[in-house]
Design a protein around this motif. Structure first.
Motif, PDB file in Angstrom:
ATOM      1  N   VAL A 220      -5.820  -8.049  -0.321  1.00 57.88           N
ATOM      2  CA  VAL A 220      -6.824  -7.448   0.524  1.00 57.88           C
ATOM      3  C   VAL A 220      -6.891  -7.786   1.934  1.00 57.88           C
ATOM      4  O   VAL A 220      -6.855  -8.919   2.260  1.00 57.88           O
ATOM      5  CB  VAL A 220      -8.289  -7.619  -0.117  1.00 57.88           C
ATOM      6  CG1 VAL A 220      -9.266  -6.761   0.419  1.00 57.88           C
ATOM      7  CG2 VAL A 220      -8.229  -7.335  -1.707  1.00 57.88           C
ATOM      8  N   TRP A 221      -6.963  -6.921   2.905  1.00 56.31           N
ATOM      9  CA  TRP A 221      -7.273  -6.915   4.400  1.00 56.31           C
ATOM     10  C   TRP A 221      -8.745  -6.338   4.725  1.00 56.31           C
ATOM     11  O   TRP A 221      -8.927  -5.147   4.136  1.00 56.31           O
ATOM     12  CB  TRP A 221      -6.047  -6.475   5.202  1.00 56.31           C
ATOM     13  CG  TRP A 221      -4.992  -7.422   5.064  1.00 56.31           C
ATOM     14  CD1 TRP A 221      -4.341  -8.237   6.122  1.00 56.31           C
ATOM     15  CD2 TRP A 221      -3.905  -7.452   4.058  1.00 56.31           C
ATOM     16  NE1 TRP A 221      -3.467  -9.120   5.765  1.00 56.31           N
ATOM     17  CE2 TRP A 221      -2.989  -8.452   4.409  1.00 56.31           C
ATOM     18  CE3 TRP A 221      -3.847  -6.979   2.725  1.00 56.31           C
ATOM     19  CZ2 TRP A 221      -1.893  -8.930   3.615  1.00 56.31           C
ATOM     20  CZ3 TRP A 221      -2.673  -7.370   2.180  1.00 56.31           C
ATOM     21  CH2 TRP A 221      -1.758  -8.354   2.697  1.00 56.31           C
ATOM     22  N   ILE A 222      -9.331  -6.797   5.587  1.00 60.43           N
ATOM     23  CA  ILE A 222     -10.630  -6.212   5.996  1.00 60.43           C
ATOM     24  C   ILE A 222     -10.520  -5.622   7.378  1.00 60.43           C
ATOM     25  O   ILE A 222      -9.663  -6.217   8.095  1.00 60.43           O
ATOM     26  CB  ILE A 222     -11.655  -7.497   6.248  1.00 60.43           C
ATOM     27  CG1 ILE A 222     -11.985  -8.235   4.910  1.00 60.43           C
ATOM     28  CG2 ILE A 222     -12.943  -6.742   6.466  1.00 60.43           C
ATOM     29  CD1 ILE A 222     -12.470  -9.507   5.264  1.00 60.43           C
ATOM     30  N   GLU A 223     -10.758  -4.271   7.480  1.00 57.62           N
ATOM     31  CA  GLU A 223     -10.544  -3.708   8.851  1.00 57.62           C
ATOM     32  C   GLU A 223     -11.580  -4.033   9.688  1.00 57.62           C
ATOM     33  O   GLU A 223     -12.759  -4.260   9.467  1.00 57.62           O
ATOM     34  CB  GLU A 223     -10.764  -2.061   8.285  1.00 57.62           C
ATOM     35  CG  GLU A 223      -9.752  -1.311   8.036  1.00 57.62           C
ATOM     36  CD  GLU A 223     -10.012   0.102   7.978  1.00 57.62           C
ATOM     37  OE1 GLU A 223     -10.857   0.886   8.362  1.00 57.62           O
ATOM     38  OE2 GLU A 223      -9.338   0.722   7.071  1.00 57.62           O
TER      39      GLU A 223
ATOM     40  N   PRO B  63      -0.766  -4.922   6.961  1.00 56.01           N
ATOM     41  CA  PRO B  63      -0.941  -3.632   7.298  1.00 56.01           C
ATOM     42  C   PRO B  63      -1.037  -3.437   8.841  1.00 56.01           C
ATOM     43  O   PRO B  63      -1.672  -4.629   9.606  1.00 56.01           O
ATOM     44  CB  PRO B  63      -2.305  -3.353   6.859  1.00 56.01           C
ATOM     45  CG  PRO B  63      -2.765  -4.489   5.858  1.00 56.01           C
ATOM     46  CD  PRO B  63      -1.823  -5.730   6.258  1.00 56.01           C
ATOM     47  N   ALA B  64      -0.534  -2.537   9.355  1.00 52.07           N
ATOM     48  CA  ALA B  64      -0.588  -2.620  10.749  1.00 52.07           C
ATOM     49  C   ALA B  64      -1.898  -2.043  11.429  1.00 52.07           C
ATOM     50  O   ALA B  64      -2.822  -1.338  10.982  1.00 52.07           O
ATOM     51  CB  ALA B  64       0.286  -1.125  11.304  1.00 52.07           C
TER      52      ALA B  64
ATOM     53  N   ILE C  85      -8.366  -2.443   3.064  1.00 53.46           N
ATOM     54  CA  ILE C  85      -7.016  -1.894   3.180  1.00 53.46           C
ATOM     55  C   ILE C  85      -6.258  -2.977   1.875  1.00 53.46           C
ATOM     56  O   ILE C  85      -6.338  -4.327   1.935  1.00 53.46           O
ATOM     57  CB  ILE C  85      -5.954  -2.204   4.340  1.00 53.46           C
ATOM     58  CG1 ILE C  85      -6.837  -1.338   5.239  1.00 53.46           C
ATOM     59  CG2 ILE C  85      -4.635  -1.637   4.047  1.00 53.46           C
ATOM     60  CD1 ILE C  85      -6.007  -1.586   6.692  1.00 53.46           C
ATOM     61  N   THR C  86      -5.704  -2.379   0.652  1.00 46.66           N
ATOM     62  CA  THR C  86      -4.838  -3.260  -0.098  1.00 46.66           C
ATOM     63  C   THR C  86      -3.585  -2.969  -0.158  1.00 46.66           C
ATOM     64  O   THR C  86      -3.149  -1.672   0.352  1.00 46.66           O
ATOM     65  CB  THR C  86      -5.600  -2.915  -1.602  1.00 46.66           C
ATOM     66  OG1 THR C  86      -5.513  -1.788  -1.650  1.00 46.66           O
ATOM     67  CG2 THR C  86      -7.173  -3.375  -1.637  1.00 46.66           C
ATOM     68  N   GLY C  87      -2.786  -3.826  -0.751  1.00 45.41           N
ATOM     69  CA  GLY C  87      -1.361  -3.473  -0.758  1.00 45.41           C
ATOM     70  C   GLY C  87      -0.694  -4.494  -0.999  1.00 45.41           C
ATOM     71  O   GLY C  87      -0.984  -5.963  -1.340  1.00 45.41           O
ATOM     72  N   LEU C  88       0.673  -4.343  -0.966  1.00 46.65           N
ATOM     73  CA  LEU C  88       1.742  -5.618  -1.086  1.00 46.65           C
ATOM     74  C   LEU C  88       2.636  -5.697  -0.158  1.00 46.65           C
ATOM     75  O   LEU C  88       3.266  -4.685   0.194  1.00 46.65           O
ATOM     76  CB  LEU C  88       2.457  -5.481  -2.523  1.00 46.65           C
ATOM     77  CG  LEU C  88       2.873  -6.660  -3.178  1.00 46.65           C
ATOM     78  CD1 LEU C  88       2.053  -7.781  -3.196  1.00 46.65           C
ATOM     79  CD2 LEU C  88       3.833  -6.242  -4.415  1.00 46.65           C
ATOM     80  N   PRO C  89       3.078  -6.698   0.571  1.00 46.17           N
ATOM     81  CA  PRO C  89       3.964  -6.776   1.538  1.00 46.17           C
ATOM     82  C   PRO C  89       5.238  -6.356   1.216  1.00 46.17           C
ATOM     83  O   PRO C  89       5.608  -6.533   0.027  1.00 46.17           O
ATOM     84  CB  PRO C  89       3.885  -8.180   2.007  1.00 46.17           C
ATOM     85  CG  PRO C  89       2.694  -8.729   1.682  1.00 46.17           C
ATOM     86  CD  PRO C  89       2.379  -7.857   0.436  1.00 46.17           C
TER      87      PRO C  89
ATOM     88  N   TRP D 236       0.616   0.045   1.838  1.00 44.76           N
ATOM     89  CA  TRP D 236      -0.687  -0.071   2.128  1.00 44.76           C
ATOM     90  C   TRP D 236      -1.437   1.206   1.640  1.00 44.76           C
ATOM     91  O   TRP D 236      -1.069   2.310   1.814  1.00 44.76           O
ATOM     92  CB  TRP D 236      -1.088  -0.436   3.361  1.00 44.76           C
ATOM     93  CG  TRP D 236      -0.101  -1.442   3.893  1.00 44.76           C
ATOM     94  CD1 TRP D 236       1.059  -1.248   4.475  1.00 44.76           C
ATOM     95  CD2 TRP D 236      -0.019  -2.847   3.391  1.00 44.76           C
ATOM     96  NE1 TRP D 236       1.581  -2.485   4.570  1.00 44.76           N
ATOM     97  CE2 TRP D 236       1.077  -3.499   4.070  1.00 44.76           C
ATOM     98  CE3 TRP D 236      -0.781  -3.826   2.367  1.00 44.76           C
ATOM     99  CZ2 TRP D 236       1.528  -4.738   3.904  1.00 44.76           C
ATOM    100  CZ3 TRP D 236      -0.495  -5.088   2.470  1.00 44.76           C
ATOM    101  CH2 TRP D 236       0.535  -5.559   3.011  1.00 44.76           C
ATOM    102  N   ARG D 237      -2.852   0.967   1.082  1.00 38.48           N
ATOM    103  CA  ARG D 237      -3.624   2.057   1.038  1.00 38.48           C
ATOM    104  C   ARG D 237      -5.138   1.652   1.734  1.00 38.48           C
ATOM    105  O   ARG D 237      -5.472   0.530   1.445  1.00 38.48           O
ATOM    106  CB  ARG D 237      -4.034   2.014  -0.597  1.00 38.48           C
ATOM    107  CG  ARG D 237      -5.050   2.946  -1.306  1.00 38.48           C
ATOM    108  CD  ARG D 237      -4.873   4.068  -1.829  1.00 38.48           C
ATOM    109  NE  ARG D 237      -5.688   5.058  -2.006  1.00 38.48           N
ATOM    110  CZ  ARG D 237      -6.128   5.426  -2.958  1.00 38.48           C
ATOM    111  NH1 ARG D 237      -5.838   4.968  -4.253  1.00 38.48           N
ATOM    112  NH2 ARG D 237      -7.142   6.423  -3.160  1.00 38.48           N
ATOM    113  N   ALA D 238      -5.665   2.725   2.218  1.00 41.35           N
ATOM    114  CA  ALA D 238      -6.802   2.602   2.949  1.00 41.35           C
ATOM    115  C   ALA D 238      -8.033   3.256   2.448  1.00 41.35           C
ATOM    116  O   ALA D 238      -7.712   3.944   1.319  1.00 41.35           O
ATOM    117  CB  ALA D 238      -6.620   2.768   4.617  1.00 41.35           C
TER     118      ALA D 238
END
Length: 201
Positions: free
Chosen positions: A96-99, A123-124, A42-46, A50-52
């Protein structure tokens, strides 16, 4: 019309008659290290959003910054299946966040509007949603539970329907076949899944 009483519900008082739900999706910062190639991210900015439905490749270091090549999931599958290069913009690692797969959600927790509110800082996490509770399932990521084992990387290719035996089902395809359908037009092999064995990721 018969006046006889209806038979008692055979599952009344037995909350465990249905399979337990699959585990939730929990985003973890990519800054923690580890192999990223092919991982869902997931990418994005606080504070922004977010985009998955994205996949990552291995980190790239340029100067003093670390970046992660990110591509749309369909492009990742095409690159892997056809062994071709695809465009992958470099995203700063801290965006970047890893699922990851977390723990099973509490199946009896109520889901009102206030319980759905999240922080915009990260991301939630996503609890699975029973297919039967969703107004639409076409194209969504599906988890099938088979004897307590999660079968992931599936996409729904139909909405819910009654099969020849009168069971409520949906048809799913392997995610690679779902995406291949988009870039080649080749129809995917599908399988029928009873609704009580399917959850949306």
């Amino acid at each position: 019309m018969s006046r006889e009483p209806l038979p008692e519900d055979p599952f009344a008082g037995q909350p465990d008659w249905a399979p337990r739900p699959p585990r939730a999706i929990v985003p973890m910062p990519a800054t923690g290290g580890g192999d990223l190639r092919g991982r869902r991210v997931i990418t994005g900015l606080p504070g922004l959003g977010w985009r998955a439905d994205l996949r990552a490749d291995e980190r790239v270091v340029q100067g003093s910054r670390t970046y992660v090549p990110i591509m749309q999931e369909q492009e990742w599958y095409r690159a892997e299946a056809e062994q071709i290069e695809v465009f992958a913009p470099l995203v700063p690692q801290e965006r970047v966040w890893i699922e990851t797969i977390g723990s099973a959600p509490a199946s009896d927790s109520p889901r009102d509007l206030l319980s759905r509110l999240v922080s915009l800082d990260t991301p939630a996490h996503r609890d699975p949603v029973a297919v039967i509770d969703s107004p639409s399932v076409l194209g969504r990521r599906v988890v099938q539970m088979v004897d307590g084992v999660e079968r992931r990387d599936l996409r729904s290719v139909t909405e819910l329907y009654n099969n020849a035996e009168g069971d409520i089902c949906l048809r799913v395809a392997a995610e690679l076949d779902w995406y291949r359908w988009a870039w080649t037009g080749q129809l995917p092999k599908t399988m029928e899944v009873p609704v009580h064995l399917a959850w949306l990721e």
